[in-house]
Design a protein around this motif. Structure first.
Motif, PDB file in Angstrom:
ATOM      1  N   VAL A 100      43.135  48.752  56.363  1.00  0.00           N
ATOM      2  CA  VAL A 100      42.785  50.143  56.665  1.00  0.00           C
ATOM      3  C   VAL A 100      41.264  50.292  56.774  1.00  0.00           C
ATOM      4  N   ARG A 101      40.551  49.724  55.815  1.00  0.00           N
ATOM      5  CA  ARG A 101      39.091  49.842  55.834  1.00  0.00           C
ATOM      6  C   ARG A 101      38.510  49.245  57.115  1.00  0.00           C
ATOM      7  N   ALA A 112      41.370  62.383  54.082  1.00  0.00           N
ATOM      8  CA  ALA A 112      42.159  61.574  53.146  1.00  0.00           C
ATOM      9  C   ALA A 112      41.846  60.092  53.324  1.00  0.00           C
ATOM     10  N   VAL A 113      41.764  59.676  54.587  1.00  0.00           N
ATOM     11  CA  VAL A 113      41.478  58.265  54.874  1.00  0.00           C
ATOM     12  C   VAL A 113      40.047  57.920  54.447  1.00  0.00           C
ATOM     13  N   ALA A 114      39.106  58.803  54.771  1.00  0.00           N
ATOM     14  CA  ALA A 114      37.708  58.532  54.437  1.00  0.00           C
ATOM     15  C   ALA A 114      37.522  58.376  52.929  1.00  0.00           C
ATOM     16  N   VAL A 117      39.010  54.951  51.898  1.00  0.00           N
ATOM     17  CA  VAL A 117      38.162  53.865  52.395  1.00  0.00           C
ATOM     18  C   VAL A 117      36.889  53.757  51.569  1.00  0.00           C
ATOM     19  N   HIS A 118      36.307  54.884  51.222  1.00  0.00           N
ATOM     20  CA  HIS A 118      35.069  54.880  50.419  1.00  0.00           C
ATOM     21  C   HIS A 118      35.326  54.300  49.035  1.00  0.00           C
ATOM     22  N   GLU A 119      36.368  54.787  48.365  1.00  0.00           N
ATOM     23  CA  GLU A 119      36.640  54.336  47.002  1.00  0.00           C
ATOM     24  C   GLU A 119      37.071  52.866  46.974  1.00  0.00           C
ATOM     25  N   GLU A 125      33.430  45.917  46.907  1.00  0.00           N
ATOM     26  CA  GLU A 125      32.040  45.476  46.780  1.00  0.00           C
ATOM     27  C   GLU A 125      31.752  44.979  45.366  1.00  0.00           C
ATOM     28  N   ALA A 126      32.354  45.658  44.382  1.00  0.00           N
ATOM     29  CA  ALA A 126      32.140  45.257  42.983  1.00  0.00           C
ATOM     30  C   ALA A 126      32.886  43.982  42.645  1.00  0.00           C
TER      31      ALA A 126
END
Length: 310
Positions: A100-101, A112-114, A117-119, A125-126
């Motif tokens: 999805v990302r 909702a998608v944004a 994708v952000h979270e 990344e972590a």
């Protein structure tokens, strides 16, 4: 003649000086021999206490092994089997969220998608190795996956001969189980949030993930049901209870070179005894060196005074 008299006088003075030195060294040696006897007795006493302590611990560990090893090993195997399934669930969810990302249409600006994708992007990344593991899971076929899991099980079985190591392995497995379940809860929450996407946008990446989620949840429900049935057949509640009985008992006596599980209080007692033994040995060896030196000095002075030419 006068020169000879001077030499005789010097010889007598030297003999007198060396005789006094000999008496002084003998007195020092006698005192050191007493200190040596006390230090030796103290060292031997502490070493015996240490041997008794080690023997007691070994006997106790053998009794614990007889009583608890089998159920703890079985409990570890049950956790290992469950972890194989849960790791696969986590990898599947990561793969879906990554798709999805990487594939969603950013121009649709679906709220909702944004958000998802952000979270998820922050999560990935972590923990970048999570995506690597998920990709490796996707890339291997079922046969290779099964062989890898069997090899992991074989490697784990090397610990099963030792109650100390097996308890440690269970501790690690339980911690990983909590972590994996927490990860799945978060990842699954994000996937379910995607179900609220704006269907008017016809975002194929998101639509594919939502369809795949339904298939995943069906398969997950079936597999977790199988896990529950296996646990029930193995009486996992009783196995866990046995492990929880064994752990504090093992922690209290586990040798430091086998496990990091020792209780702080027991570690302090063991460390204190080891320090006492080490200090007693050091003191004994120091006094022994002094005793050896004084013995040699007394012997050399005695031989010197026995010489007729002195």
């Amino acid at each position: 003649m006068r020169k000879l008299q001077e030499l005789v006088a010097q010889g007598r003075e030297l003999r007198r000086t060396k005789s006094a030195e000999l008496e002084h060294k003998r007195a020092e040696l006698a005192k050191t021999e007493q200190e040596y006897s006390v230090a030796e007795a103290h060292k031997n006493e502490l070493e015996q206490i240490q041997r008794d302590h080690e023997t007691h611990n070994a006997n106790t560990m053998q009794q614990l092994t007889t009583e608890y090893l089998e159920p703890v090993v079985q409990y570890r195997k049950e956790l290992a089997a469950q972890l194989h399934i849960l790791r696969a669930h986590r990898d599947t969810l990561i793969r879906l969220l990554k798709a999805v990302r990487d594939g969603h249409n950013v121009e649709f600006n679906d709220e909702a998608v944004a958000k998802v994708v952000h979270e998820y992007g922050e999560y990935a990344e972590a923990l970048p190795y999570m995506e690597e593991a998920a990709q490796a899971y996707v890339d291997e076929d079922s046969k290779a996956r099964k062989e890898r899991e069997l090899q992991m099980d074989r490697d784990s079985e090397e610990d099963d001969a030792s109650l100390v190591l097996c308890v440690g392995a269970v501790d690690i497995a339980e911690n990983e189980l909590r972590t994996v379940n927490d990860d799945i809860s978060v990842l699954l929450g994000w996937m379910r949030d995607l179900e609220g996407y704006n269907r008017n946008y016809h975002d194929l990446a998101v639509k594919g993930a939502v369809v795949a989620l339904a298939d995943f949840e069906t398969a997950r429900e079936r597999e977790m049901s199988d896990v529950s049935s296996r646990h029930e057949a193995a009486n996992i509640g009783e196995l866990k209870s046995k492990y929880e009985e064994a752990k504090p008992l093992v922690d209290a006596i586990a040798p430091a070179d086998e496990s990091a599980l020792n209780s702080e209080e027991e570690n302090a007692d063991t460390d204190d005894l080891e320090k006492q033994v080490a200090d007693a040995r050091s003191q004994f060896w120091d006094i022994q060196n002094v005793k050896t030196r004084l013995t040699n000095e007394v012997s050399n002075l005695r031989e010197l005074l026995e010489e007729k030419d002195l």
